[in-house]
Design a protein around this motif. Structure first.
Motif, PDB file in Angstrom:
ATOM      1  N   TRP A  87     -49.696 -21.077 -53.568  1.00 48.22           N
ATOM      2  CA  TRP A  87     -50.263 -22.398 -53.848  1.00 48.22           C
ATOM      3  C   TRP A  87     -50.410 -22.598 -55.349  1.00 48.22           C
ATOM      4  O   TRP A  87     -50.103 -23.623 -55.900  1.00 48.22           O
ATOM      5  CB  TRP A  87     -51.622 -22.499 -53.145  1.00 48.22           C
ATOM      6  CG  TRP A  87     -52.317 -23.798 -53.405  1.00 48.22           C
ATOM      7  CD1 TRP A  87     -52.125 -24.971 -52.741  1.00 48.22           C
ATOM      8  CD2 TRP A  87     -53.302 -24.054 -54.411  1.00 48.22           C
ATOM      9  NE1 TRP A  87     -52.935 -25.939 -53.279  1.00 48.22           N
ATOM     10  CE2 TRP A  87     -53.665 -25.399 -54.299  1.00 48.22           C
ATOM     11  CE3 TRP A  87     -53.909 -23.264 -55.392  1.00 48.22           C
ATOM     12  CZ2 TRP A  87     -54.624 -25.982 -55.129  1.00 48.22           C
ATOM     13  CZ3 TRP A  87     -54.846 -23.844 -56.219  1.00 48.22           C
ATOM     14  CH2 TRP A  87     -55.199 -25.190 -56.091  1.00 48.22           C
ATOM     15  N   ARG A  88     -50.887 -21.571 -56.022  1.00 42.71           N
ATOM     16  CA  ARG A  88     -51.111 -21.618 -57.477  1.00 42.71           C
ATOM     17  C   ARG A  88     -49.776 -21.842 -58.203  1.00 42.71           C
ATOM     18  O   ARG A  88     -49.659 -22.672 -59.092  1.00 42.71           O
ATOM     19  CB  ARG A  88     -51.704 -20.288 -57.851  1.00 42.71           C
ATOM     20  CG  ARG A  88     -52.568 -19.974 -59.003  1.00 42.71           C
ATOM     21  CD  ARG A  88     -53.554 -20.873 -59.555  1.00 42.71           C
ATOM     22  NE  ARG A  88     -52.941 -21.555 -60.690  1.00 42.71           N
ATOM     23  CZ  ARG A  88     -53.397 -22.686 -61.181  1.00 42.71           C
ATOM     24  NH1 ARG A  88     -54.450 -23.225 -60.669  1.00 42.71           N
ATOM     25  NH2 ARG A  88     -52.831 -23.265 -62.167  1.00 42.71           N
ATOM     26  N   ILE A  89     -48.763 -21.083 -57.798  1.00 43.42           N
ATOM     27  CA  ILE A  89     -47.451 -21.196 -58.437  1.00 43.42           C
ATOM     28  C   ILE A  89     -46.884 -22.596 -58.212  1.00 43.42           C
ATOM     29  O   ILE A  89     -46.371 -23.236 -59.117  1.00 43.42           O
ATOM     30  CB  ILE A  89     -46.487 -20.118 -57.882  1.00 43.42           C
ATOM     31  CG1 ILE A  89     -46.943 -18.736 -58.357  1.00 43.42           C
ATOM     32  CG2 ILE A  89     -45.057 -20.401 -58.315  1.00 43.42           C
ATOM     33  CD1 ILE A  89     -46.360 -17.580 -57.550  1.00 43.42           C
ATOM     34  N   GLU A  90     -47.017 -23.068 -56.977  1.00 42.67           N
ATOM     35  CA  GLU A  90     -46.504 -24.397 -56.646  1.00 42.67           C
ATOM     36  C   GLU A  90     -47.180 -25.469 -57.501  1.00 42.67           C
ATOM     37  O   GLU A  90     -46.551 -26.385 -57.998  1.00 42.67           O
ATOM     38  CB  GLU A  90     -46.733 -24.667 -55.157  1.00 42.67           C
ATOM     39  CG  GLU A  90     -46.130 -25.958 -54.654  1.00 42.67           C
ATOM     40  CD  GLU A  90     -44.623 -26.071 -54.929  1.00 42.67           C
ATOM     41  OE1 GLU A  90     -44.163 -27.179 -55.220  1.00 42.67           O
ATOM     42  OE2 GLU A  90     -43.920 -25.038 -54.847  1.00 42.67           O
ATOM     43  N   LYS A  91     -48.492 -25.309 -57.681  1.00 41.05           N
ATOM     44  CA  LYS A  91     -49.253 -26.252 -58.513  1.00 41.05           C
ATOM     45  C   LYS A  91     -48.734 -26.238 -59.948  1.00 41.05           C
ATOM     46  O   LYS A  91     -48.527 -27.289 -60.561  1.00 41.05           O
ATOM     47  CB  LYS A  91     -50.738 -25.865 -58.510  1.00 41.05           C
ATOM     48  CG  LYS A  91     -51.529 -26.575 -57.442  1.00 41.05           C
ATOM     49  CD  LYS A  91     -51.494 -28.051 -57.697  1.00 41.05           C
ATOM     50  CE  LYS A  91     -52.475 -28.802 -56.825  1.00 41.05           C
ATOM     51  NZ  LYS A  91     -52.082 -30.224 -56.674  1.00 41.05           N
ATOM     52  N   ASP A  92     -48.524 -25.041 -60.482  1.00 47.86           N
ATOM     53  CA  ASP A  92     -48.037 -24.916 -61.854  1.00 47.86           C
ATOM     54  C   ASP A  92     -46.668 -25.569 -61.996  1.00 47.86           C
ATOM     55  O   ASP A  92     -46.382 -26.252 -62.974  1.00 47.86           O
ATOM     56  CB  ASP A  92     -47.953 -23.441 -62.252  1.00 47.86           C
ATOM     57  CG  ASP A  92     -49.339 -22.858 -62.515  1.00 47.86           C
ATOM     58  OD1 ASP A  92     -50.299 -23.642 -62.639  1.00 47.86           O
ATOM     59  OD2 ASP A  92     -49.452 -21.626 -62.583  1.00 47.86           O
ATOM     60  N   LEU A  93     -45.810 -25.351 -61.009  1.00 44.64           N
ATOM     61  CA  LEU A  93     -44.476 -25.945 -61.043  1.00 44.64           C
ATOM     62  C   LEU A  93     -44.565 -27.465 -61.015  1.00 44.64           C
ATOM     63  O   LEU A  93     -43.849 -28.153 -61.727  1.00 44.64           O
ATOM     64  CB  LEU A  93     -43.646 -25.449 -59.850  1.00 44.64           C
ATOM     65  CG  LEU A  93     -43.079 -24.032 -59.972  1.00 44.64           C
ATOM     66  CD1 LEU A  93     -42.402 -23.635 -58.675  1.00 44.64           C
ATOM     67  CD2 LEU A  93     -42.091 -23.943 -61.131  1.00 44.64           C
ATOM     68  N   GLN A  94     -45.448 -27.975 -60.174  1.00 41.42           N
ATOM     69  CA  GLN A  94     -45.619 -29.424 -60.079  1.00 41.42           C
ATOM     70  C   GLN A  94     -46.050 -29.998 -61.420  1.00 41.42           C
ATOM     71  O   GLN A  94     -45.530 -31.012 -61.867  1.00 41.42           O
ATOM     72  CB  GLN A  94     -46.670 -29.762 -59.018  1.00 41.42           C
ATOM     73  CG  GLN A  94     -46.093 -29.860 -57.617  1.00 41.42           C
ATOM     74  CD  GLN A  94     -47.181 -30.072 -56.581  1.00 41.42           C
ATOM     75  OE1 GLN A  94     -48.311 -30.397 -56.910  1.00 41.42           O
ATOM     76  NE2 GLN A  94     -46.837 -29.868 -55.331  1.00 41.42           N
ATOM     77  N   ASN A  95     -47.011 -29.343 -62.044  1.00 41.02           N
ATOM     78  CA  ASN A  95     -47.492 -29.806 -63.343  1.00 41.02           C
ATOM     79  C   ASN A  95     -46.373 -29.784 -64.368  1.00 41.02           C
ATOM     80  O   ASN A  95     -46.212 -30.721 -65.148  1.00 41.02           O
ATOM     81  CB  ASN A  95     -48.652 -28.922 -63.817  1.00 41.02           C
ATOM     82  CG  ASN A  95     -49.909 -29.161 -63.007  1.00 41.02           C
ATOM     83  OD1 ASN A  95     -50.037 -30.186 -62.349  1.00 41.02           O
ATOM     84  ND2 ASN A  95     -50.828 -28.223 -63.049  1.00 41.02           N
ATOM     85  N   ALA A  96     -45.601 -28.719 -64.364  1.00 43.68           N
ATOM     86  CA  ALA A  96     -44.512 -28.590 -65.324  1.00 43.68           C
ATOM     87  C   ALA A  96     -43.474 -29.679 -65.096  1.00 43.68           C
ATOM     88  O   ALA A  96     -43.001 -30.307 -66.033  1.00 43.68           O
ATOM     89  CB  ALA A  96     -43.864 -27.216 -65.202  1.00 43.68           C
ATOM     90  N   ARG A  97     -43.140 -29.901 -63.821  1.00 45.21           N
ATOM     91  CA  ARG A  97     -42.135 -30.925 -63.497  1.00 45.21           C
ATOM     92  C   ARG A  97     -42.622 -32.306 -63.890  1.00 45.21           C
ATOM     93  O   ARG A  97     -41.867 -33.110 -64.414  1.00 45.21           O
ATOM     94  CB  ARG A  97     -41.828 -30.905 -62.001  1.00 45.21           C
ATOM     95  CG  ARG A  97     -40.838 -29.816 -61.635  1.00 45.21           C
ATOM     96  CD  ARG A  97     -40.263 -30.070 -60.253  1.00 45.21           C
ATOM     97  NE  ARG A  97     -40.063 -28.812 -59.541  1.00 45.21           N
ATOM     98  CZ  ARG A  97     -40.846 -28.382 -58.570  1.00 45.21           C
ATOM     99  NH1 ARG A  97     -41.853 -29.107 -58.161  1.00 45.21           N
ATOM    100  NH2 ARG A  97     -40.598 -27.243 -57.986  1.00 45.21           N
ATOM    101  N   ALA A  98     -43.904 -32.563 -63.626  1.00 39.35           N
ATOM    102  CA  ALA A  98     -44.468 -33.871 -63.967  1.00 39.35           C
ATOM    103  C   ALA A  98     -44.378 -34.083 -65.471  1.00 39.35           C
ATOM    104  O   ALA A  98     -44.036 -35.169 -65.930  1.00 39.35           O
ATOM    105  CB  ALA A  98     -45.909 -33.955 -63.505  1.00 39.35           C
ATOM    106  N   HIS A  99     -44.657 -33.056 -66.220  1.00 39.29           N
ATOM    107  CA  HIS A  99     -44.629 -33.163 -67.676  1.00 39.29           C
ATOM    108  C   HIS A  99     -43.208 -33.416 -68.168  1.00 39.29           C
ATOM    109  O   HIS A  99     -42.954 -34.331 -68.941  1.00 39.29           O
ATOM    110  CB  HIS A  99     -45.184 -31.873 -68.282  1.00 39.29           C
ATOM    111  CG  HIS A  99     -45.405 -31.967 -69.750  1.00 39.29           C
ATOM    112  ND1 HIS A  99     -46.396 -32.744 -70.303  1.00 39.29           N
ATOM    113  CD2 HIS A  99     -44.755 -31.406 -70.786  1.00 39.29           C
ATOM    114  CE1 HIS A  99     -46.342 -32.649 -71.613  1.00 39.29           C
ATOM    115  NE2 HIS A  99     -45.351 -31.836 -71.945  1.00 39.29           N
TER     116      HIS A  99
END
Ligand SMILES: [Zn+2]
Length: 70
Positions: free
Chosen positions: A10-22
């Motif tokens: 879940w944590r990794i997925e969240k980080d990826l989402q944030n990175a992609r959004a940026h």
């Protein structure tokens, strides 16, 4: 046991989402000689014709993010 792994995923997925959004946000705002909001021609290197368009664009993007369209 799987509980810890699930949380890590879940944590990794969240980080990826944030990175992609940026990254997505930066990529969308390439200057192409037109206002990103109303499509008016603008001076080279500018993203919007004025601050109103920039604010409206930001609001529109925020609204789209809220409904999950982007
Ligand atoms: Zn505009």
């Amino acid at each position: 046991m799987s509980d810890i792994a699930d949380r890590a995923d879940w944590r990794i997925e969240k980080d990826l989402q944030n990175a992609r959004a940026h990254i997505g946000k930066q990529a969308m705002l390439d200057s192409d000689g037109r206002c990103h909001f109303c499509d008016e021609l603008v001076a080279h290197g500018r993203l919007f014709c004025d601050v109103d368009c920039r604010d409206d664009y930001d609001k529109e993007q925020a609204a789209l993010r809220r409904v999950g369209a982007r």
